[in-house]
Enzyme design. Structure first.
Site, short mmCIF file in Angstrom:
data_model
loop_
_atom_site.label_atom_id
_atom_site.label_comp_id
_atom_site.label_asym_id
_atom_site.label_seq_id
_atom_site.Cartn_x
_atom_site.Cartn_y
_atom_site.Cartn_z
N HIS A 48 -6.65 -7.88 4.29
CA HIS A 48 -6.81 -6.69 5.11
C HIS A 48 -7.70 -5.63 4.48
CE1 HIS A 48 -4.07 -8.05 8.18
NE2 HIS A 48 -3.13 -8.27 7.30
N ARG A 73 -5.16 -11.64 -3.19
CA ARG A 73 -4.82 -12.21 -1.89
C ARG A 73 -6.11 -12.52 -1.14
NH1 ARG A 73 -0.85 -9.84 2.84
NH2 ARG A 73 -2.46 -8.22 3.13
N ASP A 87 -12.40 -19.36 -10.94
CA ASP A 87 -13.48 -19.27 -11.94
C ASP A 87 -13.82 -17.82 -12.25
OD1 ASP A 87 -15.38 -22.24 -10.89
OD2 ASP A 87 -13.50 -22.00 -12.00
N GLU A 152 5.70 -15.42 6.76
CA GLU A 152 5.66 -14.22 7.61
C GLU A 152 5.62 -14.57 9.10
OE1 GLU A 152 2.33 -11.93 6.31
OE2 GLU A 152 1.17 -13.69 5.77
N ASP A 178 4.14 -8.78 9.48
CA ASP A 178 3.76 -9.91 10.32
C ASP A 178 4.98 -10.69 10.79
OD1 ASP A 178 0.81 -10.17 8.42
OD2 ASP A 178 0.86 -9.85 10.59
#
Ligand SMILES: O=C(O)C(=O)C[C@H](O)[C@@H](O)CO
Length: 267
Positions: A48, A73, A87, A152, A178
């Site tokens: 988000h 995230r 990486d 969620e 959610d």
């Protein structure tokens, strides 16, 4: 010299509660400011927040050496994206919208090198090896990766036991906003049925020996989630904290009512 130790993962394994903050301003500068507040972890939100791979890398760099462990995230749990982020040096991931055990198994494989997984070998080019300065990174990297999956939705709740039982899944994070939306309580994560579902999900997660995670913007809700058994929890975001602080200062100086800050347009 091994891969960097994941102190957040070790804390979860030792049962030490970890307090966190959401970082979604898309700024290495803001992330460094947040790191000064002493949270155990900071969630760099690529779902988000306007955080692309280069910007996530800049924030990882800004947090290097701080007490705040960076959790990344991604927008979704895709192996090609996780490869880049690994990486880049990310060691802890929060993967949104997980609903099946097949997803969970694929995500474990995505963050591990062969034969346990499918992670491509190329970390010599990235921050993960301090740019090819950690000679035994390949042999030690997997153990320092922490994989947290977000459940969620009602489908995710139904599959929770299978998902939590997957070896290589370190924690289950319940996304209250959610989940509430999927349960028919859009915008009402504190609705009774949602709280009951969270409590049950925490109990089942704990029964599988996995860490329980969540986030909230309301401190009273945070204390309830902690009482439910949350092992890692975010109690706010940089974005909402900044807007509230700026609105409040203007309002307080001018002696205006709270609603006066809802100024339309202009963005
Ligand atoms: O569903 C949720 O709640 C979350 O996953 C957290 C939110 O995405 C976060 O952006 C705060 O609103």
């Amino acid at each position: 010299m091994p891969a960097p130790k994941n102190h957040f993962k070790a804390a979860l394994r030792e049962g030490r509660f970890q307090l966190g903050m959401w970082v979604a301003l898309g700024s290495a500068y803001a992330a460094e400011i947040a790191a000064g507040s002493g949270y155990d972890w900071l969630l760099i939100d690529g779902e988000h927040g306007p955080n692309d791979v280069p910007l996530i890398g800049a924030q990882l760099g800004a947090l290097r050496g701080s007490v705040s462990h960076p959790i990344v995230r991604p927008p979704m749990g895709e192996a090609w994206l996780l490869k880049q982020l690994l990486d880049l040096g990310a060691q802890t991931f929060l993967i949104p919208m997980v609903e099946t055990v097949e997803q969970a198994r694929a995500l474990v494989r995505a963050v591990r090198y062969p034969p346990a997984g499918i992670r491509g070998v190329g970390a010599a080019l990235g921050r993960a090896t301090n740019f090819n300065r950690i000679p035994d990174y390949l042999e030690t990297a997997d153990d320092e990766i922490c994989l947290l999956l977000q459940i969620e939705s009602r489908a995710g709740l139904a599959a929770l036991d299978e998902i939590a039982a997957v070896e290589g899944v370190d924690g289950i994070f319940i996304g209250p906003s959610d989940l509430a939306a999927d349960m028919g309580y859009l915008g009402r994560p504190s609705a009774g049925p949602v709280r009951e579902a969270i409590s049950d999900a925490f109990a089942r997660t704990h029964a599988h020996g996995k860490a329980r995670g969540i986030m909230t913007l309301a401190l009273d809700q945070a204390h309830e989630y902690r009482a439910m058994g949350a092992d890692f929890m975010a109690i706010g975001t940089d974005v909402t904290s900044l807007s509230a602080a700026l609105d409040g200062l203007r309002r307080d100086f001018l002696g205006e009512a709270p609603s006066s800050n809802k100024r339309g347009g202009g963005y």
